[in-house]
Design a protein around this motif. Structure first.
Motif, PDB file in Angstrom:
ATOM      1  N   LEU A 241       0.864  -1.169   0.000  1.00 36.16           N
ATOM      2  CA  LEU A 241       0.000   0.000   0.000  1.00 36.16           C
ATOM      3  C   LEU A 241       0.902   1.221   0.000  1.00 36.16           C
ATOM      4  CD1 LEU A 241      -2.720   1.451   0.273  1.00 36.16           C
ATOM      5  CD2 LEU A 241      -2.564   1.132   2.747  1.00 36.16           C
ATOM      6  N   ILE A 242       0.769   2.049  -1.027  1.00 31.97           N
ATOM      7  CA  ILE A 242       1.612   3.224  -1.188  1.00 31.97           C
ATOM      8  C   ILE A 242       0.771   4.471  -0.966  1.00 31.97           C
ATOM      9  CG2 ILE A 242       3.056   4.544  -2.789  1.00 31.97           C
ATOM     10  CD1 ILE A 242       3.630   1.885  -4.242  1.00 31.97           C
ATOM     11  N   LEU A 243       1.215   5.310  -0.062  1.00 27.37           N
ATOM     12  CA  LEU A 243       0.590   6.605   0.189  1.00 27.37           C
ATOM     13  C   LEU A 243       1.571   7.677  -0.245  1.00 27.37           C
ATOM     14  CD1 LEU A 243      -1.805   8.166   1.635  1.00 27.37           C
ATOM     15  CD2 LEU A 243      -0.318   8.205   3.654  1.00 27.37           C
ATOM     16  N   ARG A 244       1.116   8.591  -1.098  1.00 28.97           N
ATOM     17  CA  ARG A 244       2.016   9.665  -1.528  1.00 28.97           C
ATOM     18  C   ARG A 244       1.220  10.886  -1.966  1.00 28.97           C
ATOM     19  NH1 ARG A 244       2.260  10.187  -7.019  1.00 28.97           N
ATOM     20  NH2 ARG A 244       1.784   8.384  -8.342  1.00 28.97           N
ATOM     21  N   THR A 245       1.943  11.959  -2.190  1.00 29.65           N
ATOM     22  CA  THR A 245       1.347  13.206  -2.651  1.00 29.65           C
ATOM     23  C   THR A 245       1.404  13.271  -4.177  1.00 29.65           C
ATOM     24  OG1 THR A 245       3.473  14.333  -2.416  1.00 29.65           O
ATOM     25  CG2 THR A 245       1.966  14.403  -0.532  1.00 29.65           C
ATOM     26  N   PRO A 246       0.577  14.096  -4.803  1.00 29.28           N
ATOM     27  CA  PRO A 246       0.602  14.210  -6.271  1.00 29.28           C
ATOM     28  C   PRO A 246       1.956  14.705  -6.770  1.00 29.28           C
ATOM     29  CG  PRO A 246      -1.394  15.199  -5.371  1.00 29.28           C
ATOM     30  CD  PRO A 246      -0.496  14.909  -4.208  1.00 29.28           C
ATOM     31  N   GLN A 247       2.352  14.172  -7.924  1.00 23.35           N
ATOM     32  CA  GLN A 247       3.661  14.511  -8.484  1.00 23.35           C
ATOM     33  C   GLN A 247       3.574  15.373  -9.744  1.00 23.35           C
ATOM     34  OE1 GLN A 247       6.552  13.516  -6.823  1.00 23.35           O
ATOM     35  NE2 GLN A 247       5.031  12.892  -5.302  1.00 23.35           N
ATOM     36  N   ASP A 248       2.387  15.514 -10.326  1.00 22.86           N
ATOM     37  CA  ASP A 248       2.250  16.319 -11.537  1.00 22.86           C
ATOM     38  C   ASP A 248       0.829  16.868 -11.624  1.00 22.86           C
ATOM     39  OD1 ASP A 248       0.602  14.213 -12.549  1.00 22.86           O
ATOM     40  OD2 ASP A 248       2.373  13.178 -13.327  1.00 22.86           O
ATOM     41  N   ARG A 249       0.554  17.626 -12.682  1.00 20.76           N
ATOM     42  CA  ARG A 249      -0.751  18.269 -12.825  1.00 20.76           C
ATOM     43  C   ARG A 249      -1.873  17.247 -13.004  1.00 20.76           C
ATOM     44  NH1 ARG A 249       0.430  23.481 -16.813  1.00 20.76           N
ATOM     45  NH2 ARG A 249       1.755  24.648 -15.341  1.00 20.76           N
ATOM     46  N   GLU A 250      -1.594  16.183 -13.711  1.00 20.25           N
ATOM     47  CA  GLU A 250      -2.619  15.154 -13.897  1.00 20.25           C
ATOM     48  C   GLU A 250      -3.064  14.589 -12.549  1.00 20.25           C
ATOM     49  OE1 GLU A 250      -3.126  10.574 -15.455  1.00 20.25           O
ATOM     50  OE2 GLU A 250      -1.414  11.741 -16.171  1.00 20.25           O
ATOM     51  N   GLU A 251      -2.103  14.291 -11.689  1.00 22.22           N
ATOM     52  CA  GLU A 251      -2.440  13.753 -10.377  1.00 22.22           C
ATOM     53  C   GLU A 251      -3.117  14.789  -9.495  1.00 22.22           C
ATOM     54  OE1 GLU A 251       1.102  10.374 -10.271  1.00 22.22           O
ATOM     55  OE2 GLU A 251       1.106  11.991  -8.792  1.00 22.22           O
ATOM     56  N   GLU A 252      -2.717  16.048  -9.628  1.00 28.66           N
ATOM     57  CA  GLU A 252      -3.385  17.111  -8.892  1.00 28.66           C
ATOM     58  C   GLU A 252      -4.851  17.205  -9.307  1.00 28.66           C
ATOM     59  OE1 GLU A 252      -2.528  19.007  -6.482  1.00 28.66           O
ATOM     60  OE2 GLU A 252      -0.334  19.124  -6.401  1.00 28.66           O
ATOM     61  N   ARG A 253      -5.104  17.119 -10.607  1.00 32.79           N
ATOM     62  CA  ARG A 253      -6.482  17.181 -11.098  1.00 32.79           C
ATOM     63  C   ARG A 253      -7.285  15.990 -10.602  1.00 32.79           C
ATOM     64  NH1 ARG A 253      -4.058  18.955 -16.009  1.00 32.79           N
ATOM     65  NH2 ARG A 253      -4.127  16.820 -16.791  1.00 32.79           N
ATOM     66  N   TYR A 254      -6.644  14.836 -10.547  1.00 37.99           N
ATOM     67  CA  TYR A 254      -7.352  13.612 -10.159  1.00 37.99           C
ATOM     68  C   TYR A 254      -7.886  13.695  -8.745  1.00 37.99           C
ATOM     69  CZ  TYR A 254      -8.450   8.651  -9.803  1.00 37.99           C
ATOM     70  OH  TYR A 254      -9.118   7.455  -9.628  1.00 37.99           O
ATOM     71  N   ILE A 255      -7.108  14.247  -7.827  1.00 36.31           N
ATOM     72  CA  ILE A 255      -7.549  14.241  -6.435  1.00 36.31           C
ATOM     73  C   ILE A 255      -8.369  15.474  -6.069  1.00 36.31           C
ATOM     74  CG2 ILE A 255      -5.546  12.883  -5.740  1.00 36.31           C
ATOM     75  CD1 ILE A 255      -4.542  15.409  -4.278  1.00 36.31           C
ATOM     76  N   ARG A 256      -8.513  16.417  -7.012  1.00 38.56           N
ATOM     77  CA  ARG A 256      -9.275  17.621  -6.701  1.00 38.56           C
ATOM     78  C   ARG A 256     -10.712  17.244  -6.332  1.00 38.56           C
ATOM     79  NH1 ARG A 256      -8.249  20.974 -11.292  1.00 38.56           N
ATOM     80  NH2 ARG A 256      -6.173  21.171 -10.388  1.00 38.56           N
ATOM     81  N   GLY A 257     -11.115  17.582  -5.127  1.00 36.61           N
ATOM     82  CA  GLY A 257     -12.458  17.247  -4.674  1.00 36.61           C
ATOM     83  C   GLY A 257     -12.595  15.857  -4.096  1.00 36.61           C
ATOM     84  N   ARG A 258     -11.516  15.051  -4.190  1.00 38.85           N
ATOM     85  CA  ARG A 258     -11.585  13.695  -3.657  1.00 38.85           C
ATOM     86  C   ARG A 258     -10.901  13.565  -2.305  1.00 38.85           C
ATOM     87  NH1 ARG A 258     -10.890  12.224  -9.395  1.00 38.85           N
ATOM     88  NH2 ARG A 258     -12.341  10.543  -9.983  1.00 38.85           N
ATOM     89  N   LYS A 259     -10.075  14.536  -1.905  1.00 40.80           N
ATOM     90  CA  LYS A 259      -9.252  14.450  -0.701  1.00 40.80           C
ATOM     91  C   LYS A 259      -8.274  13.282  -0.861  1.00 40.80           C
ATOM     92  CE  LYS A 259     -12.628  16.730   2.239  1.00 40.80           C
ATOM     93  NZ  LYS A 259     -13.435  16.664   3.475  1.00 40.80           N
ATOM     94  N   GLY A 260      -8.514  12.138  -0.230  1.00 41.96           N
ATOM     95  CA  GLY A 260      -7.649  10.980  -0.427  1.00 41.96           C
ATOM     96  C   GLY A 260      -8.375   9.967  -1.288  1.00 41.96           C
ATOM     97  N   CYS A 261      -7.666   9.297  -2.176  1.00 46.57           N
ATOM     98  CA  CYS A 261      -8.341   8.347  -3.058  1.00 46.57           C
ATOM     99  C   CYS A 261      -7.335   7.366  -3.647  1.00 46.57           C
ATOM    100  CB  CYS A 261      -9.056   9.077  -4.190  1.00 46.57           C
ATOM    101  SG  CYS A 261      -7.967  10.135  -5.180  1.00 46.57           S
ATOM    102  N   ILE A 262      -7.840   6.207  -4.061  1.00 47.52           N
ATOM    103  CA  ILE A 262      -7.015   5.249  -4.791  1.00 47.52           C
ATOM    104  C   ILE A 262      -6.793   5.795  -6.192  1.00 47.52           C
ATOM    105  CG2 ILE A 262      -6.829   2.902  -5.684  1.00 47.52           C
ATOM    106  CD1 ILE A 262      -8.706   2.011  -3.442  1.00 47.52           C
ATOM    107  N   TYR A 263      -5.544   5.908  -6.579  1.00 47.93           N
ATOM    108  CA  TYR A 263      -5.200   6.447  -7.889  1.00 47.93           C
ATOM    109  C   TYR A 263      -4.946   5.334  -8.896  1.00 47.93           C
ATOM    110  CZ  TYR A 263      -2.612   9.057 -11.447  1.00 47.93           C
ATOM    111  OH  TYR A 263      -2.176   9.605 -12.626  1.00 47.93           O
TER     112      TYR A 263
END
Length: 279
Positions: A241-263
């Motif tokens: 299980l890997i927990l990490r912060t977004p590394q690029d704009r795509e990942e930033e967009r993905y979690i917008r409004g989701r808080k924490g989520c499976i990517y």
């Protein structure tokens, strides 16, 4: 000394489809190269599922609501249950994951650990769940998850912390037994890892919360990465299980409004070339 039951056995990972599109999701996962089998309708009648059973004992639950909210009359009990479902506001895709409840008191084990560690995690008391298979067999289990009234409100509503599923009827009734072939047509035999993205400001808090749930600390890696080794019901290599912060704009967009989520979920391939399949 009494051995404390495991709270880190990966049981299944949940993929949500829009209401009425479970057939399309089946087709998508068959195109990925998986064998997909029928699951059934859950006891509450609100959701139905398909299963992808991996040889390591973990399975993918492909799930959809049986009807959109507007199907139920306003003011009806059915409408209320549909609107208040824990996954009612989820966006399609990977939405949640479950650990195996190896004890009927998993919630007490986690809550006791969390109090000692001061992480703020609190799990609700176990409640019964189940579904009926297409063959008419009634499956029963006990479910516990983050208490929505606790400090972990964001995690409880966004799938960052696992819920637990403990079987009352035999687990093989719920999961099925891998067929013993070398894997799926795509060569997958194991879950390699699942990655959860979390905003940078929430990383330390979620690390503490996950540590209380899993029962051991993670390995700290570069780029704000925290990795926990999990177990499965078989003797396969442990998934992570890997927990990490977004590394690029795509990942930033993905979690917008989701808080924490499976990517992403990554699967180990056993073809001669090896490698991973990431979805």
């Amino acid at each position: 000394m009494t051995e404390i039951p495991s709270t880190s056995t990966l049981d299944h990972i949940v993929f949500l489809s829009p209401p009425g599109t479970l057939g399309e999701t089946r087709k998508k996962f068959v195109e990925y190269g998986f064998d997909v089998i029928s699951g059934g309708v859950h006891i509450d009648g609100l959701t139905e599922n398909l299963l992808v059973v991996i040889q390591d004992g973990v399975y993918l639950e492909l799930i959809a609501f049986t009807h959109p909210i507007k199907h139920y009359p306003e003011g009806s009990e059915e409408r209320s249950r549909r609107e208040s479902h824990i996954w009612a506001s989820k966006l399609p895709g990977w939405i949640d994951y479950a650990f195996l409840g190896t004890s009927p008191t998993v919630s007490k084990i986690i809550n006791s650990r969390a109090r000692e560690e001061g992480s703020g995690v609190r799990y609700s008391a176990e409640v019964p769940g189940g579904r009926e298979t297409p063959a008419g067999r009634l499956l029963k289990w006990l479910i516990t998850g983050p208490d929505p009234m606790s400090k972990v409100e964001g995690a409880a509503s966004n799938g960052s912390l696992p819920f637990f599923c403990g079987d009352v009827t035999p687990r093989e009734w719920r999961v099925g037994v891998p067929t013993g072939h070398a894997g799926h047509p795509n060569g997958v035999t194991e879950v390699a890892h699942l990655t959860i993205l979390i905003p940078t400001k929430d990383l330390d808090e979620f690390e503490r919360q996950l540590t209380s749930v899993i029962g051991h600390t993670p390995k700290v890696g570069p780029h704000d990465t925290r990795t926990w080794s999990l177990s499965t019901t078989t003797e396969s290599r442990p998934p992570h299980l890997i927990l990490r912060t977004p590394q690029d704009r795509e990942e930033e967009r993905y979690i917008r409004g989701r808080k924490g989520c499976i990517y992403k979920v990554a699967f180990q391939l056993t073809r001669p070339e090896g490698g991973l399949l990431s979805i």
